[in-house]
Design a protein around this motif. Structure first.
Motif, PDB file in Angstrom:
ATOM      1  N   LYS A   1      68.335  22.751  46.135  1.00 20.83           N
ATOM      2  CA  LYS A   1      69.366  22.236  47.040  1.00 20.83           C
ATOM      3  C   LYS A   1      68.768  21.628  48.302  1.00 20.83           C
ATOM      4  O   LYS A   1      69.453  20.946  49.052  1.00 20.83           O
ATOM      5  N   ARG A   2      67.485  21.928  48.573  1.00 20.02           N
ATOM      6  CA  ARG A   2      66.768  21.447  49.756  1.00 20.02           C
ATOM      7  C   ARG A   2      67.498  21.852  51.034  1.00 20.02           C
ATOM      8  O   ARG A   2      67.810  21.034  51.899  1.00 20.02           O
ATOM      9  N   ILE A   3      67.786  23.133  51.087  1.00 21.37           N
ATOM     10  CA  ILE A   3      68.536  23.713  52.207  1.00 21.37           C
ATOM     11  C   ILE A   3      67.812  24.945  52.720  1.00 21.37           C
ATOM     12  O   ILE A   3      67.261  25.736  51.944  1.00 21.37           O
ATOM     13  N   LEU A   4      67.796  25.094  54.060  1.00 17.16           N
ATOM     14  CA  LEU A   4      67.355  26.329  54.688  1.00 17.16           C
ATOM     15  C   LEU A   4      68.566  27.222  54.922  1.00 17.16           C
ATOM     16  O   LEU A   4      69.561  26.783  55.500  1.00 17.16           O
ATOM     17  N   PHE A   5      68.489  28.468  54.475  1.00 14.71           N
ATOM     18  CA  PHE A   5      69.516  29.458  54.771  1.00 14.71           C
ATOM     19  C   PHE A   5      68.988  30.349  55.904  1.00 14.71           C
ATOM     20  O   PHE A   5      67.897  30.923  55.788  1.00 14.71           O
ATOM     21  N   ILE A   6      69.749  30.454  56.976  1.00 11.52           N
ATOM     22  CA  ILE A   6      69.335  31.221  58.158  1.00 11.52           C
ATOM     23  C   ILE A   6      70.432  32.224  58.492  1.00 11.52           C
ATOM     24  O   ILE A   6      71.607  31.846  58.591  1.00 11.52           O
ATOM     25  N   PHE A   7      70.065  33.488  58.683  1.00 13.72           N
ATOM     26  CA  PHE A   7      71.089  34.467  59.039  1.00 13.72           C
ATOM     27  C   PHE A   7      70.481  35.687  59.730  1.00 13.72           C
ATOM     28  O   PHE A   7      69.282  35.950  59.637  1.00 13.72           O
ATOM     29  N   ALA A   8      71.372  36.395  60.449  1.00 15.61           N
ATOM     30  CA  ALA A   8      71.071  37.658  61.135  1.00 15.61           C
ATOM     31  C   ALA A   8      70.000  37.487  62.206  1.00 15.61           C
ATOM     32  O   ALA A   8      69.689  36.383  62.643  1.00 15.61           O
TER      33      ALA A   8
ATOM     34  N   PHE B   1      75.654  33.030  59.666  1.00 18.14           N
ATOM     35  CA  PHE B   1      75.040  32.615  58.409  1.00 18.14           C
ATOM     36  C   PHE B   1      75.145  31.091  58.350  1.00 18.14           C
ATOM     37  O   PHE B   1      76.238  30.531  58.302  1.00 18.14           O
ATOM     38  N   LEU B   2      73.980  30.409  58.374  1.00 17.22           N
ATOM     39  CA  LEU B   2      73.946  28.957  58.509  1.00 17.22           C
ATOM     40  C   LEU B   2      73.163  28.317  57.376  1.00 17.22           C
ATOM     41  O   LEU B   2      72.299  28.941  56.759  1.00 17.22           O
ATOM     42  N   MET B   3      73.461  27.029  57.150  1.00 15.70           N
ATOM     43  CA  MET B   3      72.671  26.221  56.230  1.00 15.70           C
ATOM     44  C   MET B   3      72.180  24.976  56.975  1.00 15.70           C
ATOM     45  O   MET B   3      72.952  24.343  57.701  1.00 15.70           O
ATOM     46  N   TYR B   4      70.912  24.660  56.798  1.00 14.61           N
ATOM     47  CA  TYR B   4      70.329  23.461  57.410  1.00 14.61           C
ATOM     48  C   TYR B   4      69.764  22.590  56.299  1.00 14.61           C
ATOM     49  O   TYR B   4      68.881  23.021  55.552  1.00 14.61           O
ATOM     50  N   ASN B   5      70.281  21.362  56.190  1.00 19.82           N
ATOM     51  CA  ASN B   5      69.802  20.428  55.184  1.00 19.82           C
ATOM     52  C   ASN B   5      68.524  19.763  55.692  1.00 19.82           C
ATOM     53  O   ASN B   5      68.540  19.057  56.701  1.00 19.82           O
ATOM     54  N   VAL B   6      67.409  19.985  55.018  1.00 23.78           N
ATOM     55  CA  VAL B   6      66.117  19.510  55.524  1.00 23.78           C
ATOM     56  C   VAL B   6      65.962  18.000  55.399  1.00 23.78           C
ATOM     57  O   VAL B   6      65.089  17.413  56.039  1.00 23.78           O
ATOM     58  N   ASP B   7      66.800  17.346  54.579  1.00 23.44           N
ATOM     59  CA  ASP B   7      66.677  15.905  54.398  1.00 23.44           C
ATOM     60  C   ASP B   7      67.464  15.105  55.426  1.00 23.44           C
ATOM     61  O   ASP B   7      67.011  14.051  55.877  1.00 23.44           O
ATOM     62  N   ASP B   8      68.655  15.586  55.816  1.00 29.61           N
ATOM     63  CA  ASP B   8      69.453  14.821  56.780  1.00 29.61           C
ATOM     64  C   ASP B   8      69.730  15.573  58.078  1.00 29.61           C
ATOM     65  O   ASP B   8      70.403  15.052  58.968  1.00 29.61           O
ATOM     66  N   GLY B   9      69.214  16.821  58.217  1.00 31.47           N
ATOM     67  CA  GLY B   9      69.375  17.563  59.456  1.00 31.47           C
ATOM     68  C   GLY B   9      70.772  18.091  59.696  1.00 31.47           C
ATOM     69  O   GLY B   9      71.085  18.568  60.799  1.00 31.47           O
ATOM     70  N   ARG B  10      71.636  18.068  58.661  1.00 28.89           N
ATOM     71  CA  ARG B  10      73.015  18.522  58.825  1.00 28.89           C
ATOM     72  C   ARG B  10      73.080  20.047  58.795  1.00 28.89           C
ATOM     73  O   ARG B  10      72.434  20.694  57.983  1.00 28.89           O
TER      74      ARG B  10
ATOM     75  N   LEU C   1      63.347  24.835  65.933  1.00 24.00           N
ATOM     76  CA  LEU C   1      63.034  24.571  64.532  1.00 24.00           C
ATOM     77  C   LEU C   1      61.993  23.455  64.454  1.00 24.00           C
ATOM     78  O   LEU C   1      62.185  22.369  65.010  1.00 24.00           O
ATOM     79  N   PHE C   2      60.880  23.730  63.761  1.00 25.43           N
ATOM     80  CA  PHE C   2      59.784  22.774  63.618  1.00 25.43           C
ATOM     81  C   PHE C   2      59.464  22.572  62.138  1.00 25.43           C
ATOM     82  O   PHE C   2      59.722  23.451  61.298  1.00 25.43           O
ATOM     83  N   SER C   3      58.881  21.416  61.841  1.00 26.25           N
ATOM     84  CA  SER C   3      58.332  21.185  60.505  1.00 26.25           C
ATOM     85  C   SER C   3      56.865  20.787  60.651  1.00 26.25           C
ATOM     86  O   SER C   3      56.460  20.196  61.662  1.00 26.25           O
ATOM     87  N   TYR C   4      56.078  21.132  59.645  1.00 28.71           N
ATOM     88  CA  TYR C   4      54.657  20.773  59.631  1.00 28.71           C
ATOM     89  C   TYR C   4      54.341  20.138  58.289  1.00 28.71           C
ATOM     90  O   TYR C   4      54.497  20.774  57.228  1.00 28.71           O
ATOM     91  N   HIS C   5      53.922  18.862  58.307  1.00 25.93           N
ATOM     92  CA  HIS C   5      53.569  18.153  57.090  1.00 25.93           C
ATOM     93  C   HIS C   5      52.081  18.354  56.833  1.00 25.93           C
ATOM     94  O   HIS C   5      51.223  17.888  57.592  1.00 25.93           O
TER      95      HIS C   5
END
Length: 754
Positions: free
Chosen positions: A452-459, A470-479, A418-422
């Protein structure tokens, strides 16, 4: 509110039966290697059960079942769990089943009513079915987790006691009103100050059932609609999909040149402000494409922006890439591509990264190789989403392309993290490597919720494994939170619907949570590859259109299904499924709905609530190079407030007509032709037929004398009128939120049959 979750001590209170040496006390200890360390019923005939008594009342959060070290025919394939403060009054907390393996399983238990936690003292486990036919039930080990801190439980106990008392009073009030015990109703309400329902419904009952004032009722219903009181009912209704083929405006004999050709593995993005779709690249069955198109929805016009973007300083021909659009700044970003094994040389394996300026029609090469800037290596079948507010891209998954040599052809495939690009600072950051908490994959779905500032990832797919986690990734705190780990075997009822999945946040987050009780609503899409997903931040919904799916023990198949996930309710709903695969059927239906496919593209205009679908691979084994170029829009339809208001008026006027026909047939006929006809939905066959049959009411022979007396207990009209108006009131109440209405149960139903 967060609480400290801990193991709860319990004793065996009662059991239905047990076999010799397999006493219920055995479940206290976890001995997976000891085949005798279990409770086993003496019969497989229901009811069989175990009742556990907690040391003190507790808010029970979850139940864990230990297992034998090997598969066992006596393991519970299906069971229920009940809970309550007494052993003779319990409610259902869970319905699920165990996998037939050696791995312990933990299940969340219902512990909330009306958003308040309730305590239990007794837990009842009811086995329903074993993995082996006709075998007795066995439970090897049980552990309960929850909160028994008196400072936490006591307020919940007090609330629950008051809740039960209040509900008992409301049931009495409902009974008294239904039976017209007016004095008893008024005395109880005055003494307890408990409201049966919302004041607007009390007024509706008075105007409708007691007074028979239908005009006042229509005004009340109109007011309720204007105040948004029907919104919850509408949101609870299942969508009905409506597919419409989009035919572009013809531009003469060369119109086929004025629209994109057949392809799969292409990309689409939408500008919500201008209602414009952008389509780029793909594979036409013979070669990669480098054309860029736009489609203006209001004018239904395709425009070819570029036949070959490489000639204009843009990316070369490609497929299996990803593209996202910033509609605030009018920029499109594209990353990744697939290369045939013969093309995977070191000089070709750089991960180029481009930005297209829509307003200036200009491509910019941001970098020749994102890996050199701390970003991902060259990948394909990954996912890219954009946080427009923070100007940040998120890239997850995809298979890393490597040089093809004889020694590497059989090596383990490498997946990207998982990467981010600013965007403003042109900075790449690696957020997560491929790891057990966030397993990388290809062909998955990833969506960003801007509120919600969340990534939903699934399948997706990882090597030969098809995933359905089925996962959730919080982009602000990495949870990371796990909605479903994808390992829980679904239980299927007689209707073929899924009966349960494992749901809950990751371990270590000690919160008491509310989970969906109705397991028939926990169906999930099949594990798949190249399904397409969209997100509506306004309705908090995720939409999934199936692609290539993988059924257990069956070959890959392509079928049409559309799913909606309600984020607040943690609920999947399959609103459409078509498993027809015959060529003759789809030839007939080709203009009604899209043929099943994969490698297609789906984008969503969440402002106007329209999906757009283009192209893909129909998966024809006889014609492997065939790709599609059809273009569709999809609208998910629910009753609108206006339609619901019309339906309520129709019900009111129908009942009013029936009363009027008993006393004045001539006036009733005029009312039928004028007032009632005005609210009929003539597109609804059933309603139209019902309307035509209403005329027969006018030709009934006579009216029973005892059906028209006036009694002060029944207000204006007869007892028969009162009963029918009560029936109508109950129908209208269904459209209001449950927290506004009278209890659904009836007092007389609580009396047991001796």
């Amino acid at each position: 509110m967060a609480f400290k979750i801990a193991a709860l001590n319990y004793s065996i209170f009662k059991c239905s039966s047990y076999s010799y040496n397999y006493a219920p006390e055995n479940i206290h200890v976890d001995k997976p290697t000891d085949q005798s360390s279990r409770w086993s019923s003496d019969s497989n005939h229901p009811p069989q059960f175990l009742i556990l008594k907690l040391e003190q009342p507790a808010i029970v959060d979850s139940i864990t079942f230990g297992k034998y070290e090997k598969t066992h025919v006596c393991n519970l394939k299906k069971f229920k769990v009940y809970g309550g403060l007494t052993d003779d009054h319990m409610i259902e907390l869970l319905e699920s089943g165990l996998k037939n393996d050696h791995v312990p399983e933990t299940f969340p238990l219902k512990n909330e009513i009306d958003c308040h936690h309730f305590p239990c003292r007794f837990i009842k486990i009811v086995p329903i079915q074993t993995w082996g036919p006709s075998f007795n039930f066995s439970i090897w080990h049980v552990q309960l987790h929850g909160v028994d801190d008196s400072d936490v439980v006591r307020p919940c106990m007090n609330w629950y006691t008051n809740y039960r008392e209040k509900e008992a009073i409301r049931l009495c009030l409902k009974h008294f009103r239904q039976r017209q015990y007016v004095e008893a109703y008024e005395a109880l309400q005055k003494k307890t100050r408990v409201d049966l329902e919302h004041p607007i419904l009390t007024e509706l009952h008075n105007q409708l059932v007691t007074q028979g004032n239908y005009d006042a009722c229509e005004n009340l219903i109109t007011r309720a609609c204007e105040e948004g009181l029907f919104e919850q009912y509408i949101s609870d209704q299942e969508y009905k999909p409506k597919w419409t083929p989009i035919e572009p405006v013809s531009a003469g004999s060369e119109s086929f040149d004025n629209r994109p050709g057949m392809r799969g593995g292409h990309q689409m993005a939408i500008d919500l402000h201008t209602e414009t779709l952008y389509l780029y690249g793909g594979w036409d069955g013979n070669q990669d494409l480098a054309d860029l198109w736009s489609y203006h929805s209001p004018s239904k016009q395709w425009t070819c922006i570029s036949r070959d973007t490489a000639e204009e300083g843009g990316p070369c021909a490609r497929s299996c890439h990803k593209m996202c659009l910033d509609y605030e700044r009018k920029q499109i970003f594209t990353l990744g591509r697939y290369l045939d094994s013969s093309m995977r040389t070191e000089c070709n394996l750089k991960s180029d990264f481009y930005m297209y300026d829509i307003e200036n029609n200009k491509w910019t090469l941001i970098t020749e190789d994102t890996a050199a800037m701390g970003g991902p290596k060259l990948i394909f079948d990954h996912q890219v989403v954009i946080d427009i507010e923070q100007q940040t891209l998120f890239v997850f998954g995809g298979r890393v392309l490597a040089c093809t040599t004889e020694g590497e052809r059989n090596s383990t495939p490498q997946f990207s993290g998982l990467f981010s690009y600013h965007i403003p600072t042109n900075t790449w950051t690696k957020l997560r490597d491929d790891c057990s908490e966030l397993r990388s994959r290809i062909g998955h779905s990833m969506l960003f919720h801007p509120k919600k500032r969340i990534l939903f990832i699934f399948a997706g797919q990882r090597s030969k494994e098809y995933l359905n986690d089925f996962l959730m990734y919080n982009v602000d705190d990495g949870r990371i939170e796990i909605i479903s780990d994808g390992t829980k075997k679904e239980m299927t009822g007689s209707d073929g619907r899924s009966q349960g999945i494992s749901v809950g946040p990751t371990a270590g987050i000690n919160t008491i949570r509310h989970f969906l009780k109705d397991f028939s609503k926990r169906s999930v899409p099949s594990a798949g590859f190249t399904q397409r997903a969209t997100l509506d931040p306004q309705t908090d919904e995720i939409h999934v259109l199936s692609g290539l799916s993988k059924d257990k023990d069956k070959r890959d198949n392509v079928k049409n299904s559309f799913w909606v996930y309600d984020i607040p309710k943690s609920k999947w709903s399959c609103i459409y499924k078509n498993e027809n695969s015959g060529q003759q059927y789809w030839t007939k239906m080709q203009h009604i709905e899209p043929v099943p496919r994969f490698a297609h593209q789906l984008v969503y205009d969440h402002v106007r609530k329209i999906h757009y679908l283009f192209g893909g691979n129909p998966g024809k084994e006889s014609l492997p190079k065939v790709r599609l170029d059809d273009f569709w829009c999809l609208k998910l339809c629910r009753p609108s407030p206006v339609n619901l208001l019309r339906r309520c008026k129709y019900l009111l006027r129908k009942y009013r007509f029936q009363e009027l026909s008993e006393v004045n047939p001539q006036s009733a006929m005029i009312y039928l032709q004028k007032d009632l006809a005005a609210v009929i939905d003539h597109n609804d066959t059933r309603e139209t037929q019902e309307f035509h049959l209403l005329a027969s009411t006018l030709f009934r022979s006579g009216i029973e004398e005892n059906d028209s007396y006036d009694d002060k207990n029944f207000g204006t009209g007869s007892r028969n009128h009162y009963d029918r108006r009560t029936e109508l009131f109950d129908l209208l109440v269904e459209f209001f939120p449950e927290n506004m209405t009278q209890p659904k149960g009836n007092l007389v139903d609580l009396i047991p049959l001796c």
